[in-house]
Design an enzyme around this catalytic site. Sequence first.
Site, PDB file in Angstrom:
ATOM      1  N   LEU A 172      -1.899  -1.253  -5.707  1.00  0.00           N
ATOM      2  CA  LEU A 172      -3.189  -1.140  -6.378  1.00  0.00           C
ATOM      3  C   LEU A 172      -3.558   0.324  -6.559  1.00  0.00           C
ATOM      4  O   LEU A 172      -3.700   1.061  -5.576  1.00  0.00           O
ATOM      5  CB  LEU A 172      -4.277  -1.850  -5.568  1.00  0.00           C
ATOM      6  CG  LEU A 172      -4.039  -3.335  -5.279  1.00  0.00           C
ATOM      7  CD1 LEU A 172      -5.243  -3.928  -4.571  1.00  0.00           C
ATOM      8  CD2 LEU A 172      -3.732  -4.097  -6.555  1.00  0.00           C
ATOM      9  N   GLY A 191       2.554   1.827   2.907  1.00  0.00           N
ATOM     10  CA  GLY A 191       2.692   2.022   4.343  1.00  0.00           C
ATOM     11  C   GLY A 191       3.745   1.104   4.931  1.00  0.00           C
ATOM     12  O   GLY A 191       4.288   0.218   4.263  1.00  0.00           O
ATOM     13  N   CYS A 225     -13.809  -3.409   0.564  1.00  0.00           N
ATOM     14  CA  CYS A 225     -12.539  -3.403  -0.160  1.00  0.00           C
ATOM     15  C   CYS A 225     -11.802  -4.724   0.046  1.00  0.00           C
ATOM     16  O   CYS A 225     -11.264  -5.300  -0.905  1.00  0.00           O
ATOM     17  CB  CYS A 225     -11.675  -2.233   0.299  1.00  0.00           C
ATOM     18  SG  CYS A 225     -10.151  -2.029  -0.643  1.00  0.00           S
ATOM     19  N   SER A 278       0.810  -1.215   0.000  1.00  0.00           N
ATOM     20  CA  SER A 278       0.000   0.000   0.000  1.00  0.00           C
ATOM     21  C   SER A 278       0.839   1.259   0.000  1.00  0.00           C
ATOM     22  O   SER A 278       0.341   2.345  -0.306  1.00  0.00           O
ATOM     23  CB  SER A 278      -0.909   0.011   1.223  1.00  0.00           C
ATOM     24  OG  SER A 278      -0.136   0.119   2.410  1.00  0.00           O
ATOM     25  N   SER A 302       2.713  -3.052   5.252  1.00  0.00           N
ATOM     26  CA  SER A 302       2.821  -3.897   4.065  1.00  0.00           C
ATOM     27  C   SER A 302       4.279  -4.028   3.620  1.00  0.00           C
ATOM     28  O   SER A 302       4.681  -5.067   3.083  1.00  0.00           O
ATOM     29  CB  SER A 302       1.957  -3.355   2.924  1.00  0.00           C
ATOM     30  OG  SER A 302       2.351  -2.047   2.565  1.00  0.00           O
ATOM     31  N   CYS A 354     -10.694   6.102   2.576  1.00  0.00           N
ATOM     32  CA  CYS A 354      -9.586   6.436   1.682  1.00  0.00           C
ATOM     33  C   CYS A 354     -10.010   7.273   0.488  1.00  0.00           C
ATOM     34  O   CYS A 354      -9.231   8.088  -0.001  1.00  0.00           O
ATOM     35  CB  CYS A 354      -8.893   5.158   1.214  1.00  0.00           C
ATOM     36  SG  CYS A 354      -9.872   4.119   0.110  1.00  0.00           S
TER      37      CYS A 354
END
Length: 365
Positions: free
Chosen positions: A32, A10, A101, A8, A13, A198
């Site tokens: 993604l 961050g 999601c 992501s 991850s 988000c």
Amino acid sequence: MRVLAAMSGGVDSAVAAARAVDAGHEVVGVHLALSRAGGTLRAGSRGCCTVEDALDARRAADRLGIPFYVWDFSERFRDDVVADFISEYQAGRTPNPCMRCNEKIKFAALLERALELGFDAVCTGHYATLVDGEHGRELHRASDAAKDQSYVLGVLTAEQLAHTYFPLGSTPSKALVRAEAEERGLTVAQKPDSHDICFIPDGDTRGWLAERVGAEKGEILDRNGEVIGTHEGAHAFTVGQRRGLQLGVPASDGKPRFVLEVRPVSNTVVVGPKEALATAEISGERFTWAGRAPETDAFDCHVQIRAHADPVPAHAVIGDGAVTVTPQEPFEGVAPGQTAVLYDGTRVLGQFTIDRTVSAVPAPV
């Protein structure tokens, strides 16, 4: 094992991908792209999947020495997450876009493509634990209760769990993950966590919805059906809300009132005392099991109705195409559209979207 690491941008991850590499797996990183607004920028801890996040993910992958790609899932995200969010509010329900999601994007669309490309598993930075039990793989809470994300993963099915990898589940604290990232030279070590929705990075959910579903004035009613105020659009209210009601008639007992119900067909909002938020029963027809289904149609469990809520002891019954849950002590402020996740100890049994609630305090006659 060939592992596709969802990155992501961050710290979680990035460290998860690093641990997958350390474990000897063949790892490929993927970010993604969930929005086609190429100029989308991150605002502090708000938002995710922005331009900055993609660049942070690429730098982390380069540091780990793994291949890295950006996949455009914006159309699928728009249809399965954003459109669902809007339609749920239009129907007077309170949706959870993170659940959708995980269900529709990260562990459906992404996993499907990963399997098609010959990967064995998708790796993410979620804080949850996988246990290979006697009857197949089970989803359990993370060892760090403060960071546990098993609730938002309750939508995963047995097939999805079989191809999932959570390297952070047994880590005692987020501080240790950040320290590990520092040691590895990852630039995201101190990056703030993402909060809020988000795709609404400025946090103005009411304004965002007003632009998409319109705002029409309507009436605010008490539990007896008396008009006690007006509103600028029912979509802006959720069950349990106290602020922003702007009531013209004070309560007889002088106590604050809370949103008890949103009625989109009549464009009305029903309010009442806090004690009326107590919910004695919830049920839903849209349910899934995280691994093996319960052995009986009636069983005791714990139920969690929000990501950071305390689990509540309850009794669940499966029948007539729905799951019905009766808590030992009433829930507070439950809204249709929320997700109820069922637990057996630390193990996630499954989840359902709440369609119906029964108040523990009947309306006055």
